[in-house]
Write a protein that holds these residues in place. Structure first.
Motif, PDB file in Angstrom:
ATOM      1  N   ARG A  66       0.835  -1.195   0.000  1.00 34.86           N
ATOM      2  CA  ARG A  66       0.000   0.000   0.000  1.00 34.86           C
ATOM      3  C   ARG A  66       0.871   1.246   0.000  1.00 34.86           C
ATOM      4  N   ASP A  67       0.652   2.119  -0.957  1.00 33.69           N
ATOM      5  CA  ASP A  67       1.335   3.412  -1.011  1.00 33.69           C
ATOM      6  C   ASP A  67       2.859   3.271  -1.016  1.00 33.69           C
ATOM      7  N   PRO A  68       3.426   2.360  -1.810  1.00 32.59           N
ATOM      8  CA  PRO A  68       4.882   2.164  -1.771  1.00 32.59           C
ATOM      9  C   PRO A  68       5.629   3.333  -2.406  1.00 32.59           C
ATOM     10  N   ILE A  69       6.847   3.547  -1.940  1.00 30.37           N
ATOM     11  CA  ILE A  69       7.794   4.429  -2.619  1.00 30.37           C
ATOM     12  C   ILE A  69       8.665   3.545  -3.507  1.00 30.37           C
ATOM     13  N   PHE A  82       1.775   4.743  -6.559  1.00 29.96           N
ATOM     14  CA  PHE A  82       2.950   4.928  -5.709  1.00 29.96           C
ATOM     15  C   PHE A  82       2.811   6.168  -4.840  1.00 29.96           C
ATOM     16  N   GLY A  83       3.359   6.054  -3.624  1.00 33.65           N
ATOM     17  CA  GLY A  83       3.345   7.185  -2.707  1.00 33.65           C
ATOM     18  C   GLY A  83       4.483   8.155  -2.948  1.00 33.65           C
ATOM     19  N   GLY A  84       5.399   7.800  -3.812  1.00 35.36           N
ATOM     20  CA  GLY A  84       6.537   8.636  -4.162  1.00 35.36           C
ATOM     21  C   GLY A  84       7.472   7.836  -5.037  1.00 35.36           C
ATOM     22  N   THR A  92       3.380  15.460 -10.737  1.00 38.48           N
ATOM     23  CA  THR A  92       4.011  15.277  -9.425  1.00 38.48           C
ATOM     24  C   THR A  92       3.097  15.672  -8.274  1.00 38.48           C
ATOM     25  N   ASP A  93       1.942  16.270  -8.574  1.00 36.93           N
ATOM     26  CA  ASP A  93       0.966  16.519  -7.516  1.00 36.93           C
ATOM     27  C   ASP A  93       0.300  15.210  -7.088  1.00 36.93           C
ATOM     28  N   ARG A  94       0.221  14.259  -8.010  1.00 39.50           N
ATOM     29  CA  ARG A  94      -0.358  12.948  -7.692  1.00 39.50           C
ATOM     30  C   ARG A  94       0.692  12.005  -7.103  1.00 39.50           C
ATOM     31  N   CYS A  95       1.951  12.190  -7.493  1.00 44.44           N
ATOM     32  CA  CYS A  95       3.012  11.319  -6.995  1.00 44.44           C
ATOM     33  C   CYS A  95       4.311  12.114  -6.934  1.00 44.44           C
ATOM     34  N   PRO A  96       4.802  12.445  -5.730  1.00 44.91           N
ATOM     35  CA  PRO A  96       6.052  13.211  -5.613  1.00 44.91           C
ATOM     36  C   PRO A  96       7.210  12.478  -6.285  1.00 44.91           C
TER      37      PRO A  96
END
Length: 286
Positions: free
Chosen positions: A107-110, A132-134, A216-220
């Motif tokens: 969940r939400d991996p970088i 992805f969380g980043g 990048t607003d959706r994924c840093p």
């Protein structure tokens, strides 16, 4: 006195594009998943310094996998793979990484990848920002031409020696000698897959003209490149980052193309900056 590492290894089996893979991965830690892709022709040993980093492992579940045909991950199980030349494509590479994250129920991996892993990081930022969380693109750029070469597997050369020696001067001379030789050694083991990986790196990967589509607003997104990298220079990465809205670029001084294995203590300083940047820019759930 013996010491047992906290790092554990596992296999997971899943399908990608109709092909069945049994994939080996190392992991350590708890918290937000941090998924790590090795460089072309190599394997997850490159990430051992990070995997055994107690501070980072206290905040992140670090997962470093072997891409199929690399390390302890075999080629696909359900096809006569030896009858076709291996050429990694952006479509399959991205599908594989997403399928791996799904198979491990992350969940939400970088995601963090280096070299051809840094390039696929940019592909993932474009194609799958909501998965992805980043994303950390290490030694990546929009285009890296010129390295899909026949002499990586030339019959008149020792392919293992050619591949290993070809990466030696990509490392910074300041990096510890023992760690540079370990990185060299890793490359003596992965020569069979190296050229096929470089098909993605230098031929199929090309995001010129599409960088503005990365949200990048959706994924840093953070890009990091070593001062001594002449394949993807800091200027290449800076140019790429500048064409992406709100993308952070970090130039890493005194380090080269394999920062996580050639000088982990130095790379660690930059990695912490990158992880902090992702944390600051994490999107607020709707």
């Amino acid at each position: 006195m013996s010491r047992i590492s906290p790092v554990t290894g596992h296999y997971v089996t899943f399908e990608v594009d109709g092909l069945e893979y049994k994939v080996f991965y190392l992991e350590n830690g708890t918290g937000q998943p941090l998924v790590c892709q090795h460089t072309a022709g190599c394997h997850n040993h490159q990430w051992r310094g990070l995997l055994e980093d107690e501070e980072i492992a206290s905040r992140y579940r670090i997962i470093a996998y072997d891409l199929p045909r690399h390390g302890k991950s075999d080629p696909p199980e359900n096809t006569e793979w030896w009858k076709e030349e291996y050429r990694l494509t952006a479509d399959h590479y991205c599908a594989f990484i997403v399928a791996l994250c799904d198979a491990l129920d992350l969940r939400d991996p970088i995601f963090m990848g280096c070299s051809f892993g840094g390039n696929v990081a940019l592909q993932l930022a474009l194609r799958h920002p909501d998965r992805f969380g980043g994303i950390l693109a290490v030694e990546g750029a929009d285009h890296s031409p010129g390295f899909y070469l026949d002499w990586w597997q030339h019959p008149h050369a020792n392919a293992a020696q050619v591949c290993a020696s070809g990466v030696w001067d990509l490392m910074a001379p300041q990096s510890p000698e023992a760690d540079r030789w370990k990185t060299w050694f890793y490359y003596t083991q992965g020569s069979e897959a190296f050229k096929g990986d470089l098909y993605f790196y230098s031929v199929d990967h090309d995001l010129r003209g599409r960088l503005g589509e990365i949200d990048t607003d959706r994924c840093p997104l953070v890009m990091l490149t070593g001062e001594y990298d002449y394949l993807t220079t800091p200027a290449d990465s800076a140019r790429t980052a500048a064409a992406i809205g709100n993308c952070t670029f970090i130039e890493m001084k005194d380090i080269g193309h394999f920062p996580m294995s050639e000088n982990y203590p130095l790379f660690r300083r930059y990695l912490l900056q990158a992880l902090q940047a992702v944390e600051r820019r994490k999107p607020v759930p709707v």
